[in-house]
Write an enzyme that holds these catalytic residues in place. Structure first.
Site, PDB file in Angstrom:
ATOM      1  N   GLU A 233       0.773  -1.141  -0.084  1.00  0.00           N
ATOM      2  CA  GLU A 233      -0.089  -0.129  -0.065  1.00  0.00           C
ATOM      3  C   GLU A 233       0.811   1.200  -0.063  1.00  0.00           C
ATOM      4  O   GLU A 233       0.539   2.247  -0.887  1.00  0.00           O
ATOM      5  CB  GLU A 233      -0.874  -0.010   1.383  1.00  0.00           C
TER       6      GLU A 233
ATOM      7  N   GLU B 229       2.060   1.822  -3.563  1.00  0.00           N
ATOM      8  CA  GLU B 229       1.078   2.409  -4.348  1.00  0.00           C
ATOM      9  C   GLU B 229       0.898   3.821  -3.882  1.00  0.00           C
ATOM     10  O   GLU B 229       0.567   4.618  -4.906  1.00  0.00           O
ATOM     11  CB  GLU B 229      -0.199   1.489  -3.912  1.00  0.00           C
TER      12      GLU B 229
ATOM     13  N   CYS C   9      -8.232  -2.293   4.041  1.00  0.00           N
ATOM     14  CA  CYS C   9      -8.266  -3.452   4.651  1.00  0.00           C
ATOM     15  C   CYS C   9      -9.084  -3.809   5.674  1.00  0.00           C
ATOM     16  O   CYS C   9      -9.409  -4.864   6.094  1.00  0.00           O
ATOM     17  CB  CYS C   9      -6.844  -3.635   5.646  1.00  0.00           C
TER      18      CYS C   9
ATOM     19  N   SER D 143      -6.936   1.781  -2.506  1.00  0.00           N
ATOM     20  CA  SER D 143      -5.713   0.773  -2.432  1.00  0.00           C
ATOM     21  C   SER D 143      -6.070  -0.507  -3.157  1.00  0.00           C
ATOM     22  O   SER D 143      -7.299  -0.962  -2.740  1.00  0.00           O
ATOM     23  CB  SER D 143      -5.176   0.765  -1.594  1.00  0.00           C
TER      24      SER D 143
ATOM     25  N   LYS E 195     -15.048 -10.100   8.312  1.00  0.00           N
ATOM     26  CA  LYS E 195     -13.981 -10.765   7.820  1.00  0.00           C
ATOM     27  C   LYS E 195     -14.405 -12.019   7.290  1.00  0.00           C
ATOM     28  O   LYS E 195     -13.503 -13.030   6.426  1.00  0.00           O
ATOM     29  CB  LYS E 195     -12.746 -10.950   8.945  1.00  0.00           C
TER      30      LYS E 195
ATOM     31  N   GLU F 293     -15.579 -11.397   3.935  1.00  0.00           N
ATOM     32  CA  GLU F 293     -14.318 -11.116   3.180  1.00  0.00           C
ATOM     33  C   GLU F 293     -13.693 -12.458   2.561  1.00  0.00           C
ATOM     34  O   GLU F 293     -13.365 -12.752   1.457  1.00  0.00           O
ATOM     35  CB  GLU F 293     -13.190 -10.513   3.754  1.00  0.00           C
TER      36      GLU F 293
ATOM     37  N   GLU G  27     -12.675 -13.995  -5.175  1.00  0.00           N
ATOM     38  CA  GLU G  27     -11.368 -13.679  -5.714  1.00  0.00           C
ATOM     39  C   GLU G  27     -10.393 -13.909  -4.890  1.00  0.00           C
ATOM     40  O   GLU G  27      -9.322 -14.063  -4.992  1.00  0.00           O
ATOM     41  CB  GLU G  27     -11.359 -12.021  -6.180  1.00  0.00           C
TER      42      GLU G  27
ATOM     43  N   CYS H 232     -10.382  -1.819  14.591  1.00  0.00           N
ATOM     44  CA  CYS H 232     -10.690  -3.043  14.929  1.00  0.00           C
ATOM     45  C   CYS H 232     -10.818  -3.589  16.198  1.00  0.00           C
ATOM     46  O   CYS H 232     -11.591  -4.536  16.346  1.00  0.00           O
ATOM     47  CB  CYS H 232      -9.472  -4.171  14.507  1.00  0.00           C
TER      48      CYS H 232
HETATM   49 FE1  HC0 Z   1      -8.116  -5.633  11.592  1.00  0.00          FE
HETATM   50 FE2  HC0 Z   1      -6.420  -5.995   9.970  1.00  0.00          FE
HETATM   51  S1  HC0 Z   1      -6.325  -4.456  11.595  1.00  0.00           S
HETATM   52  S2  HC0 Z   1      -8.731  -5.159   9.637  1.00  0.00           S
HETATM   53  O1  HC0 Z   1      -8.280  -3.657  11.819  1.00  0.00           O
HETATM   54  O2  HC0 Z   1      -5.672  -3.654   8.201  1.00  0.00           O
HETATM   55  O3  HC0 Z   1     -10.354  -7.415  11.726  1.00  0.00           O
HETATM   56  O4  HC0 Z   1      -7.229  -6.375  14.455  1.00  0.00           O
HETATM   57  O5  HC0 Z   1      -6.901  -8.320  11.366  1.00  0.00           O
HETATM   58  O6  HC0 Z   1      -6.983  -7.854   7.708  1.00  0.00           O
HETATM   59  O7  HC0 Z   1      -3.662  -6.564  10.147  1.00  0.00           O
HETATM   60  C1  HC0 Z   1      -9.511  -6.843  11.757  1.00  0.00           C
HETATM   61  C2  HC0 Z   1      -7.769  -6.001  13.577  1.00  0.00           C
HETATM   62  C3  HC0 Z   1      -6.932  -7.175  11.170  1.00  0.00           C
HETATM   63  C4  HC0 Z   1      -6.833  -7.294   8.487  1.00  0.00           C
HETATM   64  C5  HC0 Z   1      -4.742  -6.363  10.132  1.00  0.00           C
HETATM   65  C6  HC0 Z   1      -6.085  -4.711   8.733  1.00  0.00           C
END
Ligand code: HC0
Ligand code: SF4
Length: 580
Positions: free
Chosen positions: A283, A286, A308, A328, A367, A370, A375, A513
């Site tokens: 990132e 980029e 992310c 990104s 997540k 995700e 993909e 997070c």
């Molecule tokens: Fe997060 Fe992550 S920091 S989204 O906030 O970028 O869920 O803890 O794991 O993937 O590293 C969440 C937290 C993660 C990812 C990382 C990011």
């Protein structure tokens, strides 16, 4: 100010306060159920629908809800009279009479605010009978389970989805026994613009909303001797898991968590923080690439947006088609980890990807979604096989009769367990940006940063902007946590980016997070989020390497396998595309 008396105690409170606020100042606890005051993140649910907080006001015939009644000068209130106790008990009994009696098997058992009230009030049987009972089909999305026959119409989820997230897919529908909070026309949630952020789950007081639990898949994987099971733990999990075992909010239990995962039988215990460092390499490159073009007067997609947070990605994809080219293209750390585990690491071990199970421990429910995206799989085999929330991990550990307090701390395995402080701060709002700035600054200027902390991007305000000196250019950066704040920034960009922002970090959940919907429940205490944030920052100070580009394992990965950041192989394994 007005003077009020509650239970014989006098106090002056600001006019406009509610009785509930006055009582709090006096240290008098009035029970509530629907009410939720998270004003630090701009969420106040004041539907006054449950009537659990009723109190007696001298001179008034009817009892009044403390959460929604404004004080007047000289008001005399009784919060605990027999009339009040009786009314509260009846209210709770009525709720229970129309509530499935599944406490033994309910996902919220032990965490349910209705169960808690029934216990406190000593309710031992329900004498209210009637034929009518709400019945709703259980609904599953990839991330969330809705069991709306347990809905008590507190509308906290609706307030969260509307006010904090500005997604607005939940509202009250139907009447009487059929009344629930649901998407319009009772559409399945999966068919709406729901971002899977799960913040509705995080505030549901009962078992109506919970995570889609995948722990059994992991138990099966661990039991199979032919499967190599690899686990990664997200940055924010280590400052919250302890809460499920009675630790103070914000306690750092990294070593205990690693030890518990080994006890559970995981073959390799790795760290998403490693992949966060990798994300910064991609990132950051980029970002510098786009800035370079911008400085050369070329037409380029700015501001660049971090990508992310999966709920944030869902939000852009479903609501901002015209901005789809500015995030990104870097995959999230979770997905970079999965991709590297099933290529680089699987090749090292000489294990075919089908024989490797990658498990993520995440603070997040989105997540799960995700990881399920097409993909992120190769010929039907996903890079990340199963995502468990921090709460699900706590269950997995408890099910194995392990108490983390009794474990010796252990360290992550090599090489995907080696990380820097920059990777750790990903877990808090502003952290991804700060980690990127550390690397971008040193790469761009060729100088070593004297002070690694970019205090100007830290903080808890939902929307923050700051300026960061990068030598040749002063960067204008924006940070949003909570999707309603992100919406403001996106709307600004659509209107021509008047603040000339160059980089924006967005995390869907309040606090980043650490406030994810898979973390142990905060039950309305925002201080818990703040303690987790403070712990991440103080823990980070003790880490020897604090810049992603200095992560030795990441360097080796590029040297021996990936080539250059943004190079061909890196592009193939670590980047993605977005679609409306
Ligand atoms: Fe997060 Fe992550 S920091 S989204 O906030 O970028 O869920 O803890 O794991 O993937 O590293 C969440 C937290 C993660 C990812 C990382 C990011
Ligand atoms: Fe709204 Fe998030 Fe819940 Fe979806 S998961 S309904 S977006 S609060």
């Amino acid at each position: 100010e007005v003077k009020i008396t509650i239970d014989g105690k006098e106090i002056n409170v600001p006019s406009g306060s509610t009785i509930l606020q006055g009582a709090e100042q006096l240290g008098i606890h009035i029970p509530t159920l629907c009410h939720l005051d998270l004003h630090d993140i701009k969420m106040v649910n004041q539907s006054a629908s449950c009537r659990v907080c009723v109190v007696e006001v001298e001179g008034r015939r009817n009892l009044v809800p403390a959460c929604a009644t404004t004080v007047t000068d000289g008001m005399v209130i009784k919060s605990n009279s027999i009339r009040v106790l009786n009314a509260r008990k009846t209210v709770v009994e009525l709720f229970i009479s129309d509530h499935p009696k599944e406490c033994l098997t309910c996902s919220k058992s032990g965490e349910c605010e209705l169960q808690d009230l029934a216990e406190k009030m000593g309710i031992r049987n329900i004498n209210i009978t009637g034929d009518a009972m709400s019945t709703y089909k259980k609904e599953f999305t990839t991330s969330i389970i809705r069991e709306m026959d347990k809905c008590i119409m507190c509308r906290r989820c609706e307030t969260m989805c509307n006010d904090v997230q500005s997604v607005g897919v939940l509202s009250g529908i139907n009447r009487g026994f059929d009344a629930v909070v649901a998407p319009a026309f009772d559409e399945p949630l999966e068919n709406t613009v729901c971002t899977h952020c799960g913040q509705c789950v995080a505030v549901c007081p009962v078992g109506a909303l919970s995570e889609n639990d995948n722990t059994w898949k992991v138990i099966e994987g661990l039991a199979d001797p032919d499967t190599t099971v690899v686990v990664q733990t997200a940055p924010a999990t280590r400052v919250a898991l302890g809460e499920a075992f009675g630790y103070e909010a914000g306690s750092v239990v990294t070593g205990e968590m690693v030890a518990a995962l080994r006890r559970l039988g995981f073959d390799y215990v790795f760290d998403t923080d490693f992949a966060a460092d990798l994300t910064i390499m991609e990132e950051g490159t980029e970002l510098l690439g786009r800035l370079e073009e911008y400085l050369n007067g070329k037409e380029v997609a700015l501001p660049i947006l971090t990508s992310c947070c999966p709920a944030w990605v869902n939000f852009i994809e479903s609501q901002y088609e015209e901005l789809i080219d500015i995030p990104s293209s870097a995959r999230s750390p979770q997905q970079m980890f999965g991709s590297i585990a099933k290529t680089y690491f699987a090749e090292k071990l000489n294990v075919p990807r089908e024989k490797m199970m990658v498990v993520s421990i995440m603070p997040c429910l989105a997540k799960k979604f995700e990881a399920s995206r097409d993909e992120f799989s190769v010929e039907g085999n996903p890079d990340v096989d199963v995502v468990l929330s921090t709460r699900e991990l706590a269950h997995l550990i408890k099910r194995a009769n392990i108490n983390i307090a009794e474990l010796e701390k252990e360290s992550y395995d090599n090489p995907l367990g080696i990380s820097t402080g920059a990777g750790l701060i990903f877990g808090v709002t502003g952290g991804v940006l700060e980690a990127a700035l550390r690397t971008a600054y040193e790469t761009k200027t060729g100088e070593t940063l004297e002070k690694l902390e970019f205090e100007q991007v830290r903080g808890f305000d939902g929307l923050r902007v700051a300026q960061v000196d990068m030598g040749e250019i002063t960067l204008n950066v924006g940070i949003a946590h909570g999707l309603s704040h992100a919406r403001k920034l996106l709307d600004e960009i659509k209107e021509g980016n008047p603040r000339n922002l160059h980089v924006i970090e967005v995390m869907a959940c309040p606090g980043g997070c650490i406030g994810g919907a898979g973390q142990p429940y905060h039950h309305g205490d925002v201080n818990i989020l703040k303690k987790r944030i403070a712990s991440i920052y103080s823990e980070e100070k003790n880490i020897t390497i604090r810049k992603s580009h200095e992560n030795p394992a990441v360097k080796e990965l590029y040297e021996t396998y990936l080539g250059k950041p943004m190079g061909e192989k890196a592009h193939h394994l670590l980047h993605t595309h977005y679609a409306f």
